[in-house]
Write a protein that holds these residues in place. Structure first.
Motif, PDB file in Angstrom:
ATOM      1  N   GLY A   1     -81.584 -48.803  65.773  1.00  0.00           N
ATOM      2  CA  GLY A   1     -80.928 -48.356  64.544  1.00  0.00           C
ATOM      3  C   GLY A   1     -80.991 -46.856  64.404  1.00  0.00           C
TER       4      GLY A   1
ATOM      5  N   GLY B   1     -66.786 -56.072  77.884  1.00  0.00           N
ATOM      6  CA  GLY B   1     -67.566 -54.936  77.417  1.00  0.00           C
ATOM      7  C   GLY B   1     -66.856 -53.625  77.706  1.00  0.00           C
ATOM      8  N   ALA B   2     -67.608 -52.531  77.692  1.00  0.00           N
ATOM      9  CA  ALA B   2     -67.011 -51.229  77.978  1.00  0.00           C
ATOM     10  C   ALA B   2     -66.846 -51.040  79.477  1.00  0.00           C
TER      11      ALA B   2
ATOM     12  N   THR C   1     -71.805 -39.177  72.608  1.00  0.00           N
ATOM     13  CA  THR C   1     -70.735 -39.129  71.602  1.00  0.00           C
ATOM     14  C   THR C   1     -69.673 -40.190  71.872  1.00  0.00           C
TER      15      THR C   1
ATOM     16  N   SER D   1     -73.599 -43.696  71.232  1.00  0.00           N
ATOM     17  CA  SER D   1     -73.240 -42.682  70.234  1.00  0.00           C
ATOM     18  C   SER D   1     -73.706 -43.074  68.832  1.00  0.00           C
ATOM     19  N   TYR D   2     -73.874 -44.394  68.572  1.00  0.00           N
ATOM     20  CA  TYR D   2     -74.338 -44.820  67.250  1.00  0.00           C
ATOM     21  C   TYR D   2     -75.734 -44.285  66.953  1.00  0.00           C
TER      22      TYR D   2
ATOM     23  N   ASN E   1     -65.066 -51.876  65.729  1.00  0.00           N
ATOM     24  CA  ASN E   1     -65.004 -50.626  66.469  1.00  0.00           C
ATOM     25  C   ASN E   1     -66.133 -50.443  67.487  1.00  0.00           C
ATOM     26  N   TYR E   2     -65.963 -51.088  68.621  1.00  0.00           N
ATOM     27  CA  TYR E   2     -66.839 -50.882  69.766  1.00  0.00           C
ATOM     28  C   TYR E   2     -65.949 -50.518  70.941  1.00  0.00           C
ATOM     29  N   THR E   3     -66.390 -49.554  71.735  1.00  0.00           N
ATOM     30  CA  THR E   3     -65.586 -49.098  72.870  1.00  0.00           C
ATOM     31  C   THR E   3     -65.064 -50.269  73.691  1.00  0.00           C
ATOM     32  N   GLY E   4     -65.958 -51.204  73.993  1.00  0.00           N
ATOM     33  CA  GLY E   4     -65.570 -52.342  74.816  1.00  0.00           C
ATOM     34  C   GLY E   4     -64.477 -53.156  74.164  1.00  0.00           C
TER      35      GLY E   4
ATOM     36  N   MET F   1     -61.113 -51.192  74.070  1.00  0.00           N
ATOM     37  CA  MET F   1     -60.424 -51.093  75.365  1.00  0.00           C
ATOM     38  C   MET F   1     -59.856 -52.427  75.816  1.00  0.00           C
TER      39      MET F   1
ATOM     40  N   ARG G   1     -69.315 -48.294  63.632  1.00  0.00           N
ATOM     41  CA  ARG G   1     -69.065 -49.613  64.218  1.00  0.00           C
ATOM     42  C   ARG G   1     -68.715 -50.616  63.113  1.00  0.00           C
TER      43      ARG G   1
ATOM     44  N   VAL H   1     -73.855 -45.328  60.674  1.00  0.00           N
ATOM     45  CA  VAL H   1     -73.352 -44.461  61.734  1.00  0.00           C
ATOM     46  C   VAL H   1     -72.474 -43.380  61.114  1.00  0.00           C
TER      47      VAL H   1
ATOM     48  N   ARG I   1     -81.081 -39.890  68.459  1.00  0.00           N
ATOM     49  CA  ARG I   1     -82.020 -40.771  69.143  1.00  0.00           C
ATOM     50  C   ARG I   1     -81.530 -41.223  70.515  1.00  0.00           C
TER      51      ARG I   1
ATOM     52  N   GLU J   1     -56.988 -53.535  73.507  1.00  0.00           N
ATOM     53  CA  GLU J   1     -55.786 -52.710  73.667  1.00  0.00           C
ATOM     54  C   GLU J   1     -55.039 -53.059  74.961  1.00  0.00           C
TER      55      GLU J   1
ATOM     56  N   PHE K   1     -64.705 -37.127  66.729  1.00  0.00           N
ATOM     57  CA  PHE K   1     -65.113 -36.654  68.057  1.00  0.00           C
ATOM     58  C   PHE K   1     -66.004 -37.650  68.771  1.00  0.00           C
ATOM     59  N   THR K   2     -66.451 -38.662  68.047  1.00  0.00           N
ATOM     60  CA  THR K   2     -67.322 -39.657  68.664  1.00  0.00           C
ATOM     61  C   THR K   2     -66.632 -41.011  68.559  1.00  0.00           C
ATOM     62  N   THR K   3     -67.344 -42.029  69.009  1.00  0.00           N
ATOM     63  CA  THR K   3     -66.827 -43.387  68.884  1.00  0.00           C
ATOM     64  C   THR K   3     -66.607 -43.745  67.414  1.00  0.00           C
ATOM     65  N   GLY K   4     -67.329 -43.083  66.529  1.00  0.00           N
ATOM     66  CA  GLY K   4     -67.203 -43.359  65.098  1.00  0.00           C
ATOM     67  C   GLY K   4     -68.066 -44.531  64.677  1.00  0.00           C
TER      68      GLY K   4
END
Ligand SMILES: Nc1ncnc2c1ncn2[C@@H]1O[C@H](COP(=O)(O)OP(=O)(O)O)[C@@H](O)[C@H]1O
Ligand SMILES: Nc1ncnc2c1ncn2[C@@H]1O[C@H](COP(=O)(O)OP(=O)(O)O)[C@@H](O)[C@H]1O
Ligand SMILES: [Mg+2]
Ligand SMILES: [Mg+2]
Ligand SMILES: [Mg+2]
Ligand SMILES: [Mg+2]
Lengths: 330, 206, 330, 206
Positions: free
Chosen positions: A223, B79-80, B169, B174-175, A106-109, A112, A149, A139, B179, A115, A144-147
């Motif tokens: 972290g 990447g993103a 977020t 967001s992780y 589960n990383y945005t990159g 995407m 990882r 995490v 911070r 998918e 509501f967030t990326t959630g």
């Protein structure tokens, strides 16, 4: 940290050649791609399993390609999700008509790019399902967030989904066991030193001699908090408690993975493993099997992660099935 | 007034490439603070590949150039940021299809790009991502004529500054939860360079 | 370099507990010793195989204990040969009457301690033979000096002797194949950074940012020369040429091991592997099989070694026999 | 004159332990230069274990104490120095068996220890090992009465200094060939502490 390479822009490409040449008995590179597949790829009647992500996590993911695990790994630049066209090539190469399961972290990159590839593949008539691993309890989980990882727990998902696929199970069945694994696996990590991305040439962050970074991921991202360094038993207790608080492990059988992040010697990993065994025994959680080593690294980072997977009979059976890969052999 | 021609679009990309190369380390450093330290590397690689692809290719329309840009970014960045910028330029290209790129078309194209980023990244305003910058640019263009590029860049810069104190977020930052505050978003910064390059191009005489 | 431990004086003891607890399915610790054995130790009629040495080289040697390889590993303090009484315990535990082969690496400490143990075991009526691995071509071979030291090539000796022993071969036969392996295996290493012995608390040596140490061993002892750092292909060429100059490999089939010394990422090891393949192909030496990973480490040292083993049919057959150990599974 | 009694022998070991503890880092640093950086750690551990073993045990003879010392060093040190020092003390013990340790017995015992080291380590004079120091001590004792402990320590020190420019041909330092020159041998240094401790003990009144 000094690095061994020729041209920093060719590192990933040369690594792929290195891997497929060294293990040509059971791996091959799809020509002109960054895709590594089983040499007997497109196993008739079998659901294909594809995973991948940025590189720098070796042996992940190529190290899990082979009989009983993945059919293909798609390799991105260091810490960078591979692009949709490469993922598409992998999907096309492994599909024998039974469909393909994409296992991603589960990383945005990753989400995407994979998918997009999934959409393209579906347009070409390939049945594709996907599961997203998010085992890192450091995490906060939230819609509501990326959630969360995905980190080392991913390896168990590869193993279990791969083992079931090998039995000739359907795409739905393979997806469902992968999801069961994801629902029952939790991990957390700690770093004692940063990694250095070769092309960046400097450490991603700097830790003082008496500091550690709790809740580290596998990309050199900071972290959750920076605290004074503690002894092996204390660090282990901190991480494990957070994991055990997340789902109810009581009275269960578990698989444990102590995963080195890159430059922590095995000697130290086994001290962690020892304490995990003691703590789980105290809590009457039974360890079914333990893995200790480097499974999902972060280049040359010092540190480790702990993964605990809650097992039922089906998961146990799949964990013990044979697998023939570089990094996970049964 | 025509804002972009094929030549100007190529020049735009050339300027972006220059800025990404010059600011590779800055973007990487920003990404090290709250991400994984590859954003400069990704952007530099992406636009280097874009130039390799488009420099010596003949295009009939701006839309064609931008489609090439979009495909290259999508296939070479990863990447993103790869899918996001890929989508942004693809949506622009689609909006420009069969049209001359005057002010109206340009504004509509940016709006489409913003929608594309939103759709692809599932991002909202204020989540500390490059969507913030694109969204503010689109809002600005809705109110103002495209002449005042200086003001537009100020909008970008203010938005970048706004991202500093936000808690991310979406995306990798967001992780970090709390911070993530105290650092500006790397993607917002690279978006700034994209608009800065555009300004350089549209403000120069051919 | 920060370390994960509790009490520096208990590190080895806790590591042994960690290893035998994590892998209790096939390993156990002999009570009150630093000896790790197969859980089914004293296999009737089989020649026993015992190895060992100082710790800090993990997965060596415990990682090679199991069916098809070692029967026992004797663990010493970090970089310190185990003592004769511990080796004796191992010999007594594994001997089923068919005798025991001791595999040791050529270090004065190992040789003296193991020889003392051998004498003691012989007094107790155990037949013991020993072979001494000395594969490191960085060191000048000479009968007037200690001679060459043993490094990663030792793993091949474990594998091959272990495989033959499993077939029920005699002590003489097992010793003889171990010697054949030793005669045909050569290695050489390079360090990019020093290791830190936990109890010493500071690096064994210091390398500048642009320096590397050619001809490094596995104990943080200085190498043969310190030179400006080169690229992956150049370093690989330097090491491989020295290896190939030592015995005649022409027209032969070889096994190759690219061994990480501790904190060098796998990505970099595969660049080395890639170049080794190219160079051997140019010289018409055929790679039969390649291993890439951490097999014989030096704590947290950055760097690697290359090992090339010249094969005949018997050695090939033994390399491919099944083995069930932590670090070398077939 | 009686040189060693049970009590004095225990005290000797106590003094060695103190010196090894105090000089642990120095010995380790010397071993880092041409070896593997554990000699101080090995010596400190070995003599700590020796004291744990002998401190509260009753012994009838010096030979018994030294046998205990030898067994403990052999079982607790490992490495090269463990068997070598273990053998040295075992040989001394054997020579002292059934005797009071006067000058003659002491000299004979050291000579035996030297033979033991030579046999165990296959060492010759000038190979840059602790054998050099023991051998020179034995040679000195052959010529001189045991009274002049200061002179004996000077012999040790001169020998240590001699090892500096030698090229090692035995032990771990031999892997360095030429590069082993320029550093004194760590084992020679720990041997010096053994004789220094002995001097402290024999020169103090009970
Ligand atoms: N969901 C999202 N929506 C919009 N933008 C995003 C999203 N996730 C990340 N980003 C942008 O992408 C940037 C990071 O890009 P990059 O470092 O190249 O990729 P990665 O995070 O995969 O390493 C962030 O700074 C942020 O602006
Ligand atoms: N063959 C030998 N004969 C005599 N002394 C030796 C021999 N080999 C090594 N030594 C001595 O042992 C010392 C090293 O001891 P130590 O560091 O404790 O063991 P190791 O070399 O196994 O790490 C050397 O400095 C040297 O004086
Ligand atoms: Mg990235
Ligand atoms: Mg990034
Ligand atoms: Mg040693
Ligand atoms: Mg030493």
């Amino acid at each position: 940290m000094k690095k061994i390479y020729n041209d920093v822009n060719q590192m990933v490409d040369e690594m792929i050649d290195g891997i497929t040449t060294a293990h040509s008995a059971f791996l091959k590179r799809l020509p002109n791609t960054t895709v590594i597949t089983r040499s007997d790829v497109r196993v008739q009647g079998k659901v294909g399993i594809v995973s991948g992500g940025g590189s720098g996590h070796e042996p992940a993911h190529a190290g899990y390609v082979g009989e009983g695990m993945l059919d293909a790994a798609v390799v991105g630049e260091v810490f960078t999700s591979p692009t949709p066209d490469q993922v598409l090539e992998a999907l096309k190469a492994v599909d024998s008509g039974a469909g393909v399961l994409l296992i991603l972290k589960n990383y945005t990159g990753d989400v995407m790019n994979f998918e997009m590839a999934k959409e393209m593949a579906e347009m070409e008539g390939i049945k594709v399902e996907q599961v997203v691993v998010n085992d890192d309890v450091a995490v906060q989980d939230s819609t509501f967030t990326t959630g969360r990882r995905g980190i080392a727990g991913t390896v168990f998902v590869h193993k279990i989904a791969g083992a079931l696929a090998e039995t000739g199970a359907s795409l739905e069945e393979v997806k469902s066991i992968a999801e069961k694994t994801i629902n029952n696996v939790r991990s957390m990590g700690v770093a004692l030193s940063s990694c250095t991305v070769p092309a960046a040439g400097k450490p991603s962050f700097v830790l003082e001699d008496n500091e550690m970074e709790i809740g580290i991921g596998i990309h050199g991202e900071p972290g959750i908090k920076r605290v004074p360094i503690e002894n092996a038993d204390q660090i282990t207790t901190t991480l494990l408690e957070k994991i055990l608080a997340d789902i109810d492990y009581s009275n269960s059988n578990v698989a444990v993975m102590i995963n080195g992040l890159g430059s922590t010697p095995e000697m130290e990993l086994y001290l962690v493993s020892r304490k995990v065994s003691q703590l789980l025994e105290e809590k009457e959680i039974t360890i079914y099997r333990t893995w200790v080593g480097e499974y999902m690294t972060s280049l040359d980072m010092a540190g480790f992660s702990i993964t605990v997977l809650k097992l039922d009979d089906q998961l146990k059976e799949m964990l013990n099935k044979p697998s023939k890969t570089i990094a996970f052999s049964n | 007034m025509i804002i972009l021609t094929v030549e100007k679009t190529k020049k735009w990309m050339r300027e972006i490439q220059k800025l990404m190369e010059e600011n590779k380390e800055q973007l990487t450093t920003l990404d090290q603070a709250i991400g994984d330290g590859d954003h400069g590397i990704n952007m530099e690689r992406g636009f280097r590949e874009v130039m390799l692809k488009i420099e010596d290719t003949d295009y009939d329309t701006v839309a064609d150039v931008l489609k090439s840009v979009a495909m290259t970014l999508t296939a070479k960045v990863g990447g993103a940021s790869g899918p996001l910028y890929g989508t942004a330029f693809l949506k622009m290209s689609m909006e420009m299809q069969g049209k001359e790129v005057d002010e109206t078309v340009f504004k509509a194209a940016v709006k489409e790009a913003v929608e594309g980023i939103k759709m692809r990244g599932k991002a909202e305003m204020g989540e500390k991502t490059l969507y913030d910058v694109w969204n503010q640019v689109a809002n600005f263009l809705e109110e103002e004529p495209v002449e005042d590029w200086g003001a537009l860049l100020e909008v970008c810069q203010a938005t970048i500054e706004d991202t500093r104190e936000m808690q991310a977020t979406k995306g990798r930052a967001s992780y970090l939860s709390e911070r993530s505050k105290g650092h500006v978003d790397p993607g917002s910064m690279s978006s700034f360079y994209i608009f800065q390059a555009l300004m350089t191009v549209v403000e120069t005489e051919d």
